[in-house]
Design an enzyme around this catalytic site. Structure first.
Site, mmCIF file in Angstrom:
data_model
loop_
_atom_site.group_PDB
_atom_site.id
_atom_site.type_symbol
_atom_site.label_atom_id
_atom_site.label_comp_id
_atom_site.label_asym_id
_atom_site.label_seq_id
_atom_site.Cartn_x
_atom_site.Cartn_y
_atom_site.Cartn_z
ATOM 1 N N LYS A 1 6.301 2.302 -44.377
ATOM 2 C CA LYS A 1 5.170 3.147 -43.993
ATOM 3 C C LYS A 1 5.533 4.638 -44.029
ATOM 4 O O LYS A 1 6.719 5.001 -44.070
ATOM 5 C CB LYS A 1 4.687 2.725 -42.604
ATOM 6 C CG LYS A 1 4.020 1.340 -42.574
ATOM 7 C CD LYS A 1 3.450 1.044 -41.192
ATOM 8 C CE LYS A 1 2.698 -0.273 -41.159
ATOM 9 N NZ LYS A 1 2.112 -0.528 -39.809
ATOM 10 N N HIS B 1 5.149 -2.571 -42.841
ATOM 11 C CA HIS B 1 4.090 -3.588 -42.827
ATOM 12 C C HIS B 1 4.637 -4.860 -43.450
ATOM 13 O O HIS B 1 5.455 -4.800 -44.365
ATOM 14 C CB HIS B 1 2.887 -3.107 -43.653
ATOM 15 C CG HIS B 1 1.906 -4.211 -43.949
ATOM 16 N ND1 HIS B 1 0.904 -4.551 -43.068
ATOM 17 C CD2 HIS B 1 1.814 -5.079 -45.001
ATOM 18 C CE1 HIS B 1 0.218 -5.576 -43.578
ATOM 19 N NE2 HIS B 1 0.749 -5.909 -44.744
ATOM 20 N N ASN C 1 5.140 2.441 -37.010
ATOM 21 C CA ASN C 1 6.139 1.391 -36.830
ATOM 22 C C ASN C 1 6.869 0.986 -38.107
ATOM 23 O O ASN C 1 7.327 -0.150 -38.240
ATOM 24 C CB ASN C 1 5.519 0.183 -36.114
ATOM 25 C CG ASN C 1 4.356 -0.406 -36.889
ATOM 26 O OD1 ASN C 1 4.016 0.084 -37.954
ATOM 27 N ND2 ASN C 1 3.776 -1.462 -36.355
HETATM 28 P P1 IDP Z 1 1.407 -5.984 -37.580
HETATM 29 O O1 IDP Z 1 1.644 -4.772 -38.458
HETATM 30 O O2 IDP Z 1 2.610 -6.299 -36.740
HETATM 31 O O3 IDP Z 1 0.903 -7.175 -38.356
HETATM 32 P P2 IDP Z 1 -1.336 -5.654 -36.618
HETATM 33 O O4 IDP Z 1 -1.832 -6.159 -35.294
HETATM 34 O O5 IDP Z 1 -1.764 -6.379 -37.844
HETATM 35 O O6 IDP Z 1 0.273 -5.581 -36.522
HETATM 36 O O7 IDP Z 1 -1.767 -4.125 -36.715
HETATM 37 C C1 IDP Z 1 -1.662 -3.424 -37.941
HETATM 38 C C2 IDP Z 1 -1.061 -2.070 -37.676
HETATM 39 O O8 IDP Z 1 -1.959 -1.319 -36.853
HETATM 40 C C3 IDP Z 1 0.257 -2.066 -36.885
HETATM 41 O O9 IDP Z 1 1.393 -2.321 -37.669
HETATM 42 C C4 IDP Z 1 0.264 -0.671 -36.295
HETATM 43 O O10 IDP Z 1 0.646 0.303 -37.273
HETATM 44 C C5 IDP Z 1 -1.220 -0.478 -35.964
HETATM 45 N N1 IDP Z 1 -1.508 -0.906 -34.579
HETATM 46 C C6 IDP Z 1 -1.669 -2.177 -34.133
HETATM 47 N N2 IDP Z 1 -1.916 -2.197 -32.797
HETATM 48 C C7 IDP Z 1 -1.914 -0.905 -32.397
HETATM 49 C C8 IDP Z 1 -2.101 -0.272 -31.130
HETATM 50 O O11 IDP Z 1 -2.324 -0.914 -30.098
HETATM 51 N N3 IDP Z 1 -2.010 1.088 -31.121
HETATM 52 C C9 IDP Z 1 -1.780 1.825 -32.247
HETATM 53 N N4 IDP Z 1 -1.587 1.268 -33.451
HETATM 54 C C10 IDP Z 1 -1.649 -0.076 -33.536
HETATM 55 MG MG MG Z 2 -0.870 -7.441 -39.381
#
Ligand code: IDP
Ligand code: MG
Length: 143
Positions: free
Chosen positions: A11, A117, A114
């Site tokens: 990312k 992906h 984070n």
């Molecule tokens: P993942 O990347 O671990 O699969 P997902 O729930 O699919 O997590 O969420 C996609 C992306 O959205 C996350 O990787 C993160 O960058 C962002 N995200 C998810 N939850 C939050 C949150 O509570 N606050 C801010 N960003 C979030």
């Molecule tokens: Mg996801």
């Protein structure tokens, strides 16, 4: 188990702070082969479409803004049980909750920024790999 493909993306936070090489090396050390990769700056329309499943979530606008803030590196990654293995290697969404030694524990700044992906199912891996790479770029990996 047969080899399969998943989509990873280094990312924009990790690309901007020079962590791309370390993250790619970490994935290769975990048994993944890099089958396709390209540095891209996503448009808001592209990032919005890629994350369309999250469009009702409160973090969606911030997520699209973050993912378009600079270049990222989508990668088609091949391994046995690629989808499950990559989710293990990257760790929990929030680095504060990610297991020691995972990519997010090592390199992520926050739950939003984070570092990486990973596709969450074989069906989504197929859709997400096809979102970024053409059949010829994948060199017939998926017939
Ligand atoms: P993942 O990347 O671990 O699969 P997902 O729930 O699919 O997590 O969420 C996609 C992306 O959205 C996350 O990787 C993160 O960058 C962002 N995200 C998810 N939850 C939050 C949150 O509570 N606050 C801010 N960003 C979030
Ligand atoms: Mg996801």
């Amino acid at each position: 188990m047969a080899l399969s493909l998943t989509l990873g993306i280094v990312k924009p936070d990790a690309v901007a702070t020079g962590k791309t090489g370390k993250i790619v090396a970490h994935l290769q050390d975990a048994g993944f082969a890099l089958r396709a990769a390209r540095l891209v700056r996503l448009t808001p329309a592209e990032a919005g479409a890629f994350y369309a499943v999250h469009r009702e979530r409160p973090f969606y606008a911030d997520l699209v803004s973050f993912m378009t803030s600079g270049p990222c590196l989508p990668m088609a990654l091949e391994r046995s049980d690629a989808v499950g293995a990559l989710r293990q290697v990257i760790g929990a969404t929030d680095p504060a909750e990610a297991a020691p030694g995972t990519v997010r524990k090592l390199y992520a700044e926050s739950k939003g920024r984070n570092a990486i992906h990973a596709s969450d199912s074989d069906e989504n891996a197929r859709r997400e790999v096809a979102f970024f790479f053409t059949e010829s770029e994948l060199a017939g990996l998926w017939g």
